[in-house]
Design a protein around this motif. Structure first.
Motif, PDB file in Angstrom:
ATOM      1  N   THR A 147       0.860  -1.175   0.000  1.00  0.00           N
ATOM      2  CA  THR A 147       0.000   0.000   0.000  1.00  0.00           C
ATOM      3  C   THR A 147       0.898   1.228   0.000  1.00  0.00           C
ATOM      4  O   THR A 147       1.929   1.242   0.666  1.00  0.00           O
ATOM      5  CB  THR A 147      -0.867   0.057   1.280  1.00  0.00           C
ATOM      6  OG1 THR A 147      -1.570  -1.173   1.397  1.00  0.00           O
ATOM      7  CG2 THR A 147      -1.855   1.209   1.228  1.00  0.00           C
ATOM      8  N   LYS A 148       0.492   2.223  -0.751  1.00  0.00           N
ATOM      9  CA  LYS A 148       1.273   3.462  -0.756  1.00  0.00           C
ATOM     10  C   LYS A 148       0.844   4.354   0.399  1.00  0.00           C
ATOM     11  O   LYS A 148      -0.351   4.529   0.656  1.00  0.00           O
ATOM     12  CB  LYS A 148       1.092   4.199  -2.085  1.00  0.00           C
ATOM     13  CG  LYS A 148       1.921   5.468  -2.172  1.00  0.00           C
ATOM     14  CD  LYS A 148       1.920   6.061  -3.570  1.00  0.00           C
ATOM     15  CE  LYS A 148       2.858   5.273  -4.463  1.00  0.00           C
ATOM     16  NZ  LYS A 148       3.024   5.889  -5.786  1.00  0.00           N
ATOM     17  N   VAL A 149       1.840   4.882   1.087  1.00  0.00           N
ATOM     18  CA  VAL A 149       1.583   5.825   2.181  1.00  0.00           C
ATOM     19  C   VAL A 149       2.334   7.106   1.871  1.00  0.00           C
ATOM     20  O   VAL A 149       3.499   7.063   1.455  1.00  0.00           O
ATOM     21  CB  VAL A 149       2.080   5.258   3.531  1.00  0.00           C
ATOM     22  CG1 VAL A 149       1.963   6.306   4.633  1.00  0.00           C
ATOM     23  CG2 VAL A 149       1.303   4.001   3.907  1.00  0.00           C
ATOM     24  N   ARG A 150       1.658   8.214   2.025  1.00  0.00           N
ATOM     25  CA  ARG A 150       2.333   9.498   1.832  1.00  0.00           C
ATOM     26  C   ARG A 150       2.466  10.202   3.179  1.00  0.00           C
ATOM     27  O   ARG A 150       1.494  10.316   3.929  1.00  0.00           O
ATOM     28  CB  ARG A 150       1.541  10.398   0.865  1.00  0.00           C
ATOM     29  CG  ARG A 150       1.489   9.844  -0.545  1.00  0.00           C
ATOM     30  CD  ARG A 150       1.043  10.904  -1.551  1.00  0.00           C
ATOM     31  NE  ARG A 150       1.138  10.332  -2.898  1.00  0.00           N
ATOM     32  CZ  ARG A 150       0.095  10.175  -3.717  1.00  0.00           C
ATOM     33  NH1 ARG A 150      -1.109  10.571  -3.340  1.00  0.00           N
ATOM     34  NH2 ARG A 150       0.258   9.636  -4.901  1.00  0.00           N
ATOM     35  N   VAL A 151       3.661  10.653   3.457  1.00  0.00           N
ATOM     36  CA  VAL A 151       3.902  11.439   4.670  1.00  0.00           C
ATOM     37  C   VAL A 151       4.264  12.852   4.223  1.00  0.00           C
ATOM     38  O   VAL A 151       5.265  13.051   3.521  1.00  0.00           O
ATOM     39  CB  VAL A 151       5.031  10.846   5.528  1.00  0.00           C
ATOM     40  CG1 VAL A 151       5.234  11.677   6.793  1.00  0.00           C
ATOM     41  CG2 VAL A 151       4.722   9.391   5.881  1.00  0.00           C
ATOM     42  N   LEU A 160       6.006   6.027   1.010  1.00  0.00           N
ATOM     43  CA  LEU A 160       6.435   4.704   1.462  1.00  0.00           C
ATOM     44  C   LEU A 160       5.546   3.651   0.802  1.00  0.00           C
ATOM     45  O   LEU A 160       4.360   3.895   0.592  1.00  0.00           O
ATOM     46  CB  LEU A 160       6.289   4.561   2.982  1.00  0.00           C
ATOM     47  CG  LEU A 160       6.768   5.696   3.885  1.00  0.00           C
ATOM     48  CD1 LEU A 160       6.435   5.378   5.341  1.00  0.00           C
ATOM     49  CD2 LEU A 160       8.253   5.905   3.734  1.00  0.00           C
ATOM     50  N   GLU A 161       6.115   2.510   0.487  1.00  0.00           N
ATOM     51  CA  GLU A 161       5.323   1.350   0.073  1.00  0.00           C
ATOM     52  C   GLU A 161       5.379   0.376   1.238  1.00  0.00           C
ATOM     53  O   GLU A 161       6.460  -0.087   1.604  1.00  0.00           O
ATOM     54  CB  GLU A 161       5.939   0.687  -1.164  1.00  0.00           C
ATOM     55  CG  GLU A 161       6.067   1.596  -2.373  1.00  0.00           C
ATOM     56  CD  GLU A 161       4.771   1.695  -3.184  1.00  0.00           C
ATOM     57  OE1 GLU A 161       3.880   0.855  -2.969  1.00  0.00           O
ATOM     58  OE2 GLU A 161       4.674   2.616  -4.022  1.00  0.00           O
ATOM     59  N   ARG A 167      -2.809   7.225   3.906  1.00  0.00           N
ATOM     60  CA  ARG A 167      -2.744   5.950   3.184  1.00  0.00           C
ATOM     61  C   ARG A 167      -3.479   6.141   1.868  1.00  0.00           C
ATOM     62  O   ARG A 167      -4.629   6.583   1.860  1.00  0.00           O
ATOM     63  CB  ARG A 167      -3.421   4.829   3.983  1.00  0.00           C
ATOM     64  CG  ARG A 167      -2.549   4.236   5.080  1.00  0.00           C
ATOM     65  CD  ARG A 167      -3.259   3.054   5.713  1.00  0.00           C
ATOM     66  NE  ARG A 167      -2.591   2.631   6.935  1.00  0.00           N
ATOM     67  CZ  ARG A 167      -1.746   1.579   6.989  1.00  0.00           C
ATOM     68  NH1 ARG A 167      -1.495   0.862   5.916  1.00  0.00           N
ATOM     69  NH2 ARG A 167      -1.183   1.259   8.127  1.00  0.00           N
ATOM     70  N   VAL A 168      -2.820   5.822   0.764  1.00  0.00           N
ATOM     71  CA  VAL A 168      -3.429   6.038  -0.543  1.00  0.00           C
ATOM     72  C   VAL A 168      -4.234   4.801  -0.918  1.00  0.00           C
ATOM     73  O   VAL A 168      -3.703   3.694  -0.982  1.00  0.00           O
ATOM     74  CB  VAL A 168      -2.353   6.323  -1.602  1.00  0.00           C
ATOM     75  CG1 VAL A 168      -3.001   6.580  -2.956  1.00  0.00           C
ATOM     76  CG2 VAL A 168      -1.500   7.512  -1.178  1.00  0.00           C
ATOM     77  N   ALA A 169      -5.525   4.986  -1.146  1.00  0.00           N
ATOM     78  CA  ALA A 169      -6.408   3.853  -1.447  1.00  0.00           C
ATOM     79  C   ALA A 169      -6.037   3.208  -2.783  1.00  0.00           C
ATOM     80  O   ALA A 169      -5.534   3.864  -3.688  1.00  0.00           O
ATOM     81  CB  ALA A 169      -7.861   4.330  -1.480  1.00  0.00           C
TER      82      ALA A 169
END
Lengths: 82, 226
Positions: free
Chosen positions: A5-9, A48-49, A79-81
């Protein structure tokens, strides 16, 4: 590899912290002839993945302990859906 | 003191580590250990640890951020908590703030540009173990070479630092936009000093001046008389 899942901070300077880079960018925008820009603040986006075992608490700890310096910066985790 | 034992930490991208080791060796004598950032332990019986200038890890993320999380820093933090004298210069100062050993943060210079020149400082606290051989208010000349030297802390922290005499050095001229012209700060216990100017580059007349020498002599004398 497990599904990621891709996460953007998003890391941004706190209010009240002077941002010399933002000011220089602002100046450069005006130098290009654009008007109407009232303020510029420069931040940082870290992607982040992560696999599903990574909890929100763990992400928060990564951001708090490393990705942002909380003396001068705030962070927001998304968290990118899909 | 022939048994004086010091360590200079080298991170990937440090570039003032040799200068620091030479200055400590010349002024303080004793044994100067060279320690790599990946080492999880420090030599036994250290009196003094120095974190040198440079661009550790290419300044990735934030200056000093990666180095502050390296294995050797756990040992440095532990040594500092036992009262070992710790000096961080330039990138070393950035590492100390990132590691939480000193308050505040070092941001991009207010003028954006890298500043590399001799600057005038005043000694704001001449009672610390790093400054006891200077006079309070003494004006000294020490070079700076940094891009991220703009010291920032919130007003409550700045008030506390000033109230407790933890500002060691101030800029006597406009250099980088630092809050309250702070060039160097001590921790509350007084055994950790971080500063942007490079005292190790001013320890003998051939350097163009020797105003940095008293810092190392102060550290040495403090340990002899302790």
């Amino acid at each position: 590899m497990p599904k990621a899942t891709k996460v953007r901070v998003y890391v941004s300077l706190k209010n009240g912290v002077l941002d010399p880079q933002g000011r220089a960018i602002h100046h450069a925008i005006e130098g290009l002839g654009f008007s109407g820009v009232q303020d510029v603040r420069a931040g940082r986006l870290i992607e982040l993945e992560v696999d599903d075992s990574v909890t929100d608490a763990a992400l928060d700890e990564m951001a708090a302990r490393l990705l942002a310096n909380q003396v001068i910066e705030n962070y927001r985790i998304e968290r990118v859906a899909g | 003191m022939s048994s004086f034992s010091s360590a200079v930490i080298t991170f990937p991208g440090s570039n003032c580590d040799r200068d620091m080791a030479v200055a400590i060796g010349d002024v303080c004598g004793g044994t100067v250990h060279r320690v790599w950032h990946g080492d999880a332990t420090l030599p036994d019986g250290l009196d003094f640890i120095a974190l040198p200038g440079g661009f550790s890890y290419g300044d990735y993320l934030r200056s000093g951020a990666m180095a502050a999380r390296s294995p050797v820093m756990r040992a440095v933090i532990e040594a500092a908590s036992r009262g070992v004298t710790v000096l961080g210069v330039c990138n070393g100062f950035q590492v100390l703030t990132e590691a939480g050993l000193l308050p505040g943060a070092l941001m991009r210079n207010a003028g954006i540009r890298f500043v590399c020149r001799d600057v005038a400082l005043t000694v704001a606290n001449a009672h610390s173990r790093f400054t006891s051989l200077y006079a309070e208010g003494q004006r000294i000349t020490i070079p700076v070479a940094h891009h991220d030297g703009n010291y920032f802390a919130d007003d409550a922290t700045l008030d506390r630092l000033e109230g407790e005499g933890l500002v060691a050095f101030r800029y006597a001229e406009d250099v980088n936009g630092s809050s309250r012209a702070i060039a160097g700060v001590l921790n509350a216990a007084g055994n950790v000093l971080g500063m942007m100017p490079h005292p190790e580059r001013m320890v003998e007349p051939a350097h163009g001046g020797s105003d940095g020498r008293a810092l190392f002599t102060s550290v040495l004398r403090g340990l002899v008389s302790a």
